[in-house]
Design an enzyme around this catalytic site. Structure first.
Site, mmCIF file in Angstrom:
data_model
loop_
_atom_site.group_PDB
_atom_site.id
_atom_site.type_symbol
_atom_site.label_atom_id
_atom_site.label_comp_id
_atom_site.label_asym_id
_atom_site.label_seq_id
_atom_site.Cartn_x
_atom_site.Cartn_y
_atom_site.Cartn_z
ATOM 1 N N LYS A 1 1.734 3.582 -12.020
ATOM 2 C CA LYS A 1 1.515 5.031 -12.061
ATOM 3 C C LYS A 1 2.865 5.707 -12.225
ATOM 4 O O LYS A 1 3.870 5.261 -11.639
ATOM 5 C CB LYS A 1 0.852 5.466 -10.751
ATOM 6 C CG LYS A 1 0.449 6.943 -10.704
ATOM 7 C CD LYS A 1 -0.161 7.284 -9.353
ATOM 8 C CE LYS A 1 -0.757 8.687 -9.314
ATOM 9 N NZ LYS A 1 -1.345 8.987 -7.991
ATOM 10 N N SER B 1 -5.783 11.094 -8.630
ATOM 11 C CA SER B 1 -4.740 11.313 -9.621
ATOM 12 C C SER B 1 -4.311 10.038 -10.353
ATOM 13 O O SER B 1 -3.709 10.127 -11.411
ATOM 14 C CB SER B 1 -3.509 11.939 -8.946
ATOM 15 O OG SER B 1 -2.970 11.058 -7.981
ATOM 16 N N SER C 1 -6.489 9.306 -4.151
ATOM 17 C CA SER C 1 -6.047 9.150 -5.539
ATOM 18 C C SER C 1 -6.028 7.727 -6.073
ATOM 19 O O SER C 1 -5.839 7.522 -7.271
ATOM 20 C CB SER C 1 -4.662 9.769 -5.722
ATOM 21 O OG SER C 1 -4.798 11.162 -5.783
#
Ligand code: MG
Ligand code: ZN
Lengths: 482, 485, 100
Positions: free
Chosen positions: A80, A155, A179
């Site tokens: 990420k 996210s 997330s």
């Protein structure tokens, strides 16, 4: 899909060790797949094929020299973009960090490298981890591999989409209020948020420091366990890192659930839940029962307060953590001839609307005269929520809930920020209480959208999540996206 | 300041100080990059100092130990559990745009600092001592400012006094006492030139006899003992003039400009800050363990003001000398070593005399410190004893000191070699006196006839005969006896 | 809980150093208002004697041994600085006292 892109970590490492395949070949196939598919999927923000080739070549050289290989040797992994990578652009999905090439690595990056992992690139996310759809990325839209008209969740949407679509074997996400777990549920993969302090936050772009944790997103519980193993453990660079021994997580995979007490918190099943999700959870309960688990209804009375408490604590910490983005030492800087202007314009132009909203909310909650009514109150409610969990864990070993009240939604389908926040109701309390949490696929809707079951464990008891998750996974496998 | 004196007839100033003390650690408060004055710009940074995304703080144990030393030495209450907080304001020298400091749970509270004012000890209350990180340095160049972050993250103690100081002299004395204490305990190098001690002053005035405090202003950036006094006097006068002309003191922050010798308001009210303090979520509660406290307590030497009082009360040293002796720990240690080598009652005053006049004089001339003294305390005591026992006179003693200081030879050996022992043998001196008197019949007659001034002549003759070695007190006595007056 | 005014929104935006145009400020006012309204339920929760939970997992502050490690090269430290002069970071002139 078939072939290398869906191999498990165990497959990859066994075959490399046996000389059946090279790390270079696995990487070549992964790169080909990214090149072929990512234009449409939109998972990657940056690739580092050169660095990946070096890492793969090192694995192959070690194999030729008969040197011991790491537990993730040759495994293609995506990170990420909240994870700081030396020399590889790290933006946290924000324009304000456009083009920033960090001079250091996050601890998790160092640990993955030491384990032999091949880091292929950085994947998309909501700006600074703030969002539940990855629509708040300043860079691109990431699609759900199961249905391109829908969001991958967020996210860590890039992480879960890339894993589901076979554009990497596993990935790391970050989870501040769900997330990792929510996008894993939306994309039909496994996502595990470890106990707060289990994994180092050094080099993780901070959203809300007391809630943030890094964790694996993978196609199986076993893969998630191997990645978690590699990144866990005390780090002297993080003052909130726990100096606790890390168990061998893989040993829990085959442990089964016989005699395990699984709690169903009634508040998580009381509200508005999509009927198909309710049905999938019923199946999950039945499967666990059949494998020997004891199902017990429990109560977490302060559950309703998790949302307001979270949306005060997280923005308050975020407003502080994001003060550093001012265009002075790194990142983008707006044109301005006076300092106040420079700050306001840089931040006004550099942050997207959701980030601004949360900074505003957090600044409001920390103002003198408001602190007690908001931030302090929220932290007290947090203590109440933690007490609920402590009490529940006196009678059960693990809690089972839906990960989300509804499956993946269409792009731009949430009318207001609050509508978006309300989708997080099942995942927030876990972060507030610092507990480990995992989402495991447990079924598909009739439109073939994945459904996630969430497991919440006692502090430091990721092993029980892995043990329970493995049973759910083997009973209710959903397969790969089309 | 006669004008000030006039204005001060009806009003009294009330001053509180906030002093930032740079702690003498090797690495920064929350990360491991080094600390060095004058290093090239931005060469002492790391991800934490720069406030890079993803960086985190880890607190320096030595900074805690030094702060605890200061806390214990000031009799503060030490919090077993204290906490770091974030203080938010945007400024280019502050990389995270918040400062890690302590807010409502500081490490130390309710201590005191002992000042020496006019020879007496005045105890000033300290509200708190807390730990925090320093900011970088800005320099202003035309339309731009330049930022160097080398100093960012350096550990500081902020020492906050109660508003109990009543003059600029006391404020300066507070700074001197703190400076002395932190050097004494090696908490800080306390080099004022390098900004190791930086002072802000809260100044107000009130009618004499009034209990309530007046509106205060905060003076920032006063970084030397002299400036403390100037800046505060200037501010007291400014406030009194304002009140005198019917105005009112505004609560504001003013920046002292030492070059111009004046202060100016720092920020306008619409820009007033709200620091939004909250506990730093990156830093758990700081627990001071009993074992650590034990180590600190055991390691603490006798403090300067305690020695100031002991030197006077037990060792009979004058207040002025006692004050000089505690101006520097090495000086006091030398004195104590000398006392130990010569534990005779009442010798302290003599030892102090020899140390502060002869020894310090010689050291100053050579431009070296007491720590580099070529004459160890035991050797100085050997000289003091020769004088005290009457083996040599004080005058000869000075010559012997000079030679011993220069050559390193023991004073007793020099006296022996040079044969300069004082003659205190009564029979021997009587013979000399007899000889001098018989050789001077005219002077004897005149003296005995009332010409008192001739006494000096006889003393001189005895000294001449003995090459200055005659014990002067005995000589006087014997001459009086022989001459009959 | 008091409702949010436009003036407050502007004050907060200044405190947070966020430039927003009129439309964004208006939108912020209504969105933040709605969110705070939704959160007003917390005021009624009895939290008497409940210590605020600042950390999810109780741990004590670890202390680092005071050893200086090599710093970043100034070149690495400064590479991302948008405007500099040699080894110094350049910003528009600081008006005396606009900070601390
Ligand atoms: Mg202060
Ligand atoms: Zn301070």
């Amino acid at each position: 899909m078939s072939g290398v892109e869906l191999w498990s970590i165990a497959d990859i490492t066994r075959r490399i060790a046996a000389g059946e395949v090279t790390a270079a070949k696995i990487l070549t196939d992964t790169i080909a797949r990214i090149t072929e598919r990512d234009g449409e999927l939109g998972a990657y923000l940056a690739t580092d094929f050169e660095g990946a080739q070096t890492a793969a070549a090192l694995v192959d050289a070690m194999r030729s020299a008969n040197l011991p290989l790491g537990p993730l040797a040759g495994v293609p992994i995506a990170l990420k973009d909240m994870i700081v990578t030396k020399g590889v652009v790290t933006t946290a999905g924000s324009k304000i960090l456009d083009g920033w090439s960090p001079p250091y690595n996050a601890t998790v990056v160092e640990r993955l490298r030491a384990a032999g992992a091949v880091i292929v690139g950085k994947v998309n996310c909501d700006e600074f981890g703030m969002g539940s759809s990855t629509e708040n990325s300043a860079y691109k839209k990431t699609r759900n591999p199961w249905d391109a008209t829908r969001v991958p969740g967020g996210s860590s949407g890039g992480s879960s989409a890339a894993v589901a679509a076979g554009l990497c074997t596993a990935s790391l996400g970050t989870d501040t209020g769900g997330s990792i777990r929510q996008p894993a549920a939306f994309c039909g993969v496994v996502g595990l948020k470890p106990t707060y302090g289990r994994v180092s936050r050094w080099g993780i772009v901070a959203f809300a420091s007391s809630l943030d944790q890094v964790g694996p997103i993978a196609r199986s519980v076993a893969d998630a366990a191997l990645v978690l193993q590699a990144i866990s453990g005390h780090d002297p660079l993080d003052s909130t890192s726990l100096a606790q021994p890390v168990p061998q997580f893989s040993e829990s995979i085959a442990a089964g659930v016989t005699g395990l007490k699984v709690g169903l918190p009634k508040e998580y099943f009381a509200g508005e839940i999509d009927p198909e999700i309710r049905a999938a959870l019923d199946n999950t309960v039945a499967a666990l029962k059949e494998k020997g688990a004891e199902i017990i209804e429990v109560s977490l009375p302060h559950t309703e307060l998790a949302l307001p408490a979270y949306y005060i604590v997280a923005p308050a910490e975020a407003s502080s953590n994001l003060a550093r983005y001012d265009g002075i030492r790194y990142g983008t800087r707006a044109d301005a001839s006076d300092l106040l202007d420079l700050y306001c314009k840089t931040r006004g132009a550099g942050f997207g609307p959701e980030v601004k909203r949360r900074i505003m909310l957090g600044t409001y909650a920390l103002r003198s005269g408001y602190y007690d009514a908001y931030y302090k109150k929220a932290q007290q409610i947090r203590a109440l929520i933690k007490r609920d969990f402590d009490a529940a864990f006196e009678t059960v070993d693990v809690l089972l809930t839906p990960t989300t009240p509804a499956p993946a939604f269409a792009f731009e389908s949430k009318a207001t920020p609050l509508d978006m926040y309300l989708g997080d109701i099942f995942t927030l309390a876990c972060n507030l209480a610092g507990l480990p949490g995992m989402s495991v696929p447990c079924g598909l809707t009739k439109n073939r959208l994945p459904i996630g079951a969430q497991l919440l464990g006692k502090p430091l008891d990721e092993a029980t999540l892995i043990r329970t998750g493995a049973v759910i996974e083997s009973a209710l496998a959903i397969g790969a996206p089309p | 300041m006669t004008e000030l004196a006039q204005l001060l007839k009806d009003f009294e100033p009330v001053i509180g100080l906030e002093v930032h003390v740079q702690l003498a650690t090797k690495s920064k408060a929350f990360s491991a990059s080094g600390i060095e004055f004058g290093a090239s710009p931005n060469s002492l940074t790391d991800p934490t100092v720069l406030g890079l995304p993803g960086s985190l703080p880890v607190f320096n144990k030595a900074a805690l130990e030094l702060a605890l030393k200061l806390g214990v030495a000031t009799g503060s209450q030490i919090r077993a559990k204290s906490r770091f907080a974030r203080k938010h304001y945007f400024y280019p020298d502050q990389p995270k745009n918040y400062q890690i400091t302590q807010f409502d749970e500081p490490l130390c509270e309710n201590g005191h600092l002992d000042l020496i004012v006019g020879g007496a000890v005045k105890r000033v209350k300290l509200q708190r001592i807390h730990l925090e990180e320093d900011a970088g340095k800005n320099t202003h160049v035309g339309a731009f400012s330049h930022v160097d972050l080398n100093r960012a993250g350096v550990p500081l103690c902020e020492v906050v006094s109660a508003p109990e100081l009543t003059s600029s002299e006391e404020a300066a004395e507070f700074m001197r006492a703190l400076h002395r204490l932190v050097r004494w305990l090696e908490i800080s190098e306390a080099d004022m030139e390098k900004g190791h001690l930086r002072c802000d002053a809260n100044v107000s005035v009130r009618l004499r006899g009034e209990d309530r405090l007046g509106t205060r202003t905060e003076l920032k950036n006063i970084n030397s003992f002299r400036f403390v006094q100037n800046a505060i006097d200037h501010e007291i006068a400014r406030q009194l003039r304002l009140i005198d002309s019917g105005g009112r003191v505004e609560r504001e922050t003013r920046l002292w400009d030492a070059d111009l010798g004046q202060s100016a308001p720092m920020r306008s009210k619409e820009e007033a800050n709200d620091y939004r303090y909250f506990p730093d979520p990156d830093l758990p509660v700081m627990v001071v363990e009993g074992a650590l406290m034990g180590n600190i307590l055991r390691s603490l030497p006798e403090l300067p003001v305690a020695r100031f009082e002991r030197y006077q009360k037990i060792h009979n040293v004058t207040a002025d000398d006692a004050r000089t002796l505690i101006s520097d720990r090495a000086l006091a240690e030398y004195f104590d070593a000398a006392l130990e080598a010569h534990p005779k009652d009442g010798s302290g005053r003599t030892i102090a005399n020899w140390m502060l006049t002869e020894l310090l004089g010689a050291l100053n001339k050579a431009g070296i410190t007491i720590a580099q003294s070529p004459m160890p305390p035991q050797r100085l005591i050997s000289l003091v004893k020769l004088v005290e026992e009457g083996t040599i006179s004080g005058k000869i003693g000075k010559e012997i000191f000079e030679e011993s200081y220069r050559t390193g030879e023991d004073p007793a050996a020099i006296v022996e070699r040079r044969g300069v022992q004082q003659i205190s043998d009564e029979a021997m001196l009587w013979a000399v006196v007899e000889k001098v008197v018989s050789a001077s019949p005219k002077q004897t007659t005149d003296y005995q006839g009332g010409k008192d001034s001739l006494f000096g002549y006889f003393v001189g003759q005895v000294m001449k005969e003995t090459q200055g070695r005659a014990n002067p007190v005995m000589t006087t006595d014997l001459l009086r006896k022989r001459l009959g007056r | 809980m008091p409702s949010l005014t436009r003036k407050e929104v502007e004050e907060i935006a200044l405190l947070a150093r966020l430039h927003m145009d009129e439309a964004a400020l208006a939108r912020m006012e209504s969105e933040l208002g709605a969110i705070l309204e939704h959160f007003s339920s917390i005021a009624a929760v009895d939290t008497t004697d409940i210590p605020p939970m600042t950390h999810a997992v109780p741990i004590e502050l670890p202390l680092r041994v005071d050893v200086a490690f090599p710093s970043l090269d100034a070149a690495d430290a400064l590479r991302a600085v948008p405007k500099r002069d040699g080894d110094l970071i350049v910003v528009p002139a600081i008006i005396a006292g606009s900070g601390e």
